[in-house]
Design an enzyme around this catalytic site. Structure first.
Site, PDB file in Angstrom:
ATOM      1  CB  ILE A  22      -0.964  -0.032   1.210  1.00 58.69           C
ATOM      2  CG1 ILE A  22      -1.984  -1.173   1.013  1.00 58.69           C
ATOM      3  CG2 ILE A  22      -1.694   1.302   1.375  1.00 58.69           C
ATOM      4  CD1 ILE A  22      -2.896  -1.430   2.206  1.00 58.69           C
ATOM      5  CG  ASP A  67      13.763  -0.235  11.856  1.00 57.57           C
ATOM      6  OD1 ASP A  67      12.525  -0.239  12.046  1.00 57.57           O
ATOM      7  OD2 ASP A  67      14.533  -1.067  12.374  1.00 57.57           O
ATOM      8  CB  VAL A  68       8.715   3.102  11.259  1.00 62.14           C
ATOM      9  CG1 VAL A  68       8.688   3.695   9.869  1.00 62.14           C
ATOM     10  CG2 VAL A  68       8.057   1.721  11.282  1.00 62.14           C
ATOM     11  CG  ASN A  94       2.066   2.093   4.370  1.00 62.13           C
ATOM     12  OD1 ASN A  94       0.959   1.597   4.169  1.00 62.13           O
ATOM     13  ND2 ASN A  94       3.196   1.473   3.999  1.00 62.13           N
ATOM     14  CE1 TYR A 160      -1.595  -5.618  10.692  1.00 65.08           C
ATOM     15  CE2 TYR A 160      -3.899  -6.214  10.879  1.00 65.08           C
ATOM     16  CZ  TYR A 160      -2.897  -5.515  10.252  1.00 65.08           C
ATOM     17  OH  TYR A 160      -3.198  -4.693   9.191  1.00 65.08           O
ATOM     18  CE  LYS A 164      -2.153  -2.064  11.277  1.00 63.66           C
ATOM     19  NZ  LYS A 164      -1.563  -0.913  10.583  1.00 63.66           N
ATOM     20  CB  THR A 197       0.100  -5.892   0.009  1.00 69.34           C
ATOM     21  OG1 THR A 197      -0.277  -6.513   1.247  1.00 69.34           O
ATOM     22  CG2 THR A 197      -0.790  -4.685  -0.249  1.00 69.34           C
TER      23      THR A 197
END
Ligand SMILES: NC(=O)c1ccc[n+]([C@@H]2O[C@H](COP(=O)([O-])OP(=O)(O)OC[C@H]3O[C@@H](n4cnc5c(N)ncnc54)[C@H](O)[C@@H]3O)[C@@H](O)[C@H]2O)c1
Length: 284
Positions: A22, A67-68, A94, A160, A164, A197
């Site tokens: 994305i 690297d976030v 993202n 995950y 979110k 993706t």
């Protein structure tokens, strides 16, 4: 002229995790509508490849390795981008990973990576960029990647889901903070339904517990069969962000179904339960 061209043409876009999926789709679309795109990813090679594609199509792009999961890298990115360009019109937080496994089986490192990339990567993207945006004094947009998972639950994708739900509440509070502080910064929560993706590819889960590998394969196959086309999804996303929408859904009917299920669950204070079709699939 499209709304994206009207709002974004001539501005700078910074997108994390833009070497694939994305992020890369939004980066290409931002390039098409006339933005200078800073394509960042943990993979230097993938970031450069997407930047090269944008330039090849006649757009403007730079690639940077970031690297976030490391707040200092986001500070470095913000400092370098503002030093070079003076302003950022669009920041898309993202980068994210999917983690599969029973909560008690996921290795510590994988738990840490999931929380650090998916939650802290978004928070520190905002912390690093917004002060510069305020100083620049121009209208700007911040868009964070949530998910339809922000409104549902799914066992074995627990790590995950947690992230979110957190990103969604972070974006909601951030939106109100911009209002309270009277800042010209728009906040969007991007809610992909299913977009084709590589997030469920086998090598993305190489350090996950093997007992739940089948779950990743099932999700991979569902996405492959029914996921939305990446370019189409990216176009919808950028268009809605340009319209200053807080809720940015690629497949609104999926978002609505998940939200309705959540409302019923909270209203009835029912025990958590899986939709029958999901149960059959996962237990088969
Ligand atoms: N694909 C979907 O259907 C879907 C649905 C809901 C939400 N999302 C969210 O969209 C975002 C992008 O997902 P995708 O499907 O494009 O994934 P993807 O795996 O295809 O791409 C993710 C990119 O992020 C990069 N990345 C991974 N760790 C990083 C790090 N520490 N720092 C910087 N970059 C890093 C990867 O190298 C890769 O290029 C994620 O936040 C994901 O949770 C996707």
């Amino acid at each position: 002229m499209t709304i994206e061209q009207e709002k974004f043409s001539g501005g700078v876009a910074v997108i994390t995790g833009a070497g694939a999926g994305i992020g890369s789709g939004i980066a290409r679309r931002a390039g098409e509508v006339g933005m200078t795109v800073v394509v960042t990813d943990i993979s230097a090679e993938r970031a450069e490849q997407v930047a090269e594609e944008i330039r090849g199509a006649g757009g403007k792009a730079d690639a940077m390795t970031v690297d976030v999961s490391k707040p200092a890298e986001l500070d470095r990115l913000a400092n370098e981008v503002f030093e070079k360009y003076g302003s950022v019109r669009l920041l898309v937080n993202n980068a994210g990973i999917e983690t599969i496994g029973y909560a008690w089986e996921i290795p510590v490192e994988r738990w840490e990576a999931t929380l650090n990339i998916n939650i802290h990567g978004v928070i520190h993207g905002v912390r690093a960029f917004v002060p510069h945006m305020i100083k620049a004094g121009q209208e700007a947009w911040v868009a964070n990647l949530a998910s339809i998972g922000s409104f549902g639950i799914m066992p074995v994708q627990t790590a995950y889901m947690v992230t979110k739900h957190a990103v969604q509440s972070f974006s909601e509070c951030l939106y109100l903070e911009m209002e309270l502080a009277k800042l010209p910064i728009h906040v969007s929560s991007i809610i992909p339904g299913q977009v084709k993706t590589s997030i469920f590819d086998a090598d993305a889960g190489k350090d996950e517990p093997t007992s739940t590998a089948r779950h990743r394969q099932i999700m991979h196959d569902i996405m492959k069969a029914g996921g939305m086309d990446l370019a189409a999804a990216s176009q919808v996303i950028l268009e809605q962000v340009a319209q200053n929408k807080f809720w940015v859904s690629t497949q609104p009917e999926m978002t609505e179904a998940l939200i309705e299920g959540r409302i019923a669950f909270l209203r009835d204070q029912a025990p958590p339960s899986l939709h029958e079709s999901a149960r059959q699939l996962l237990e088969a």
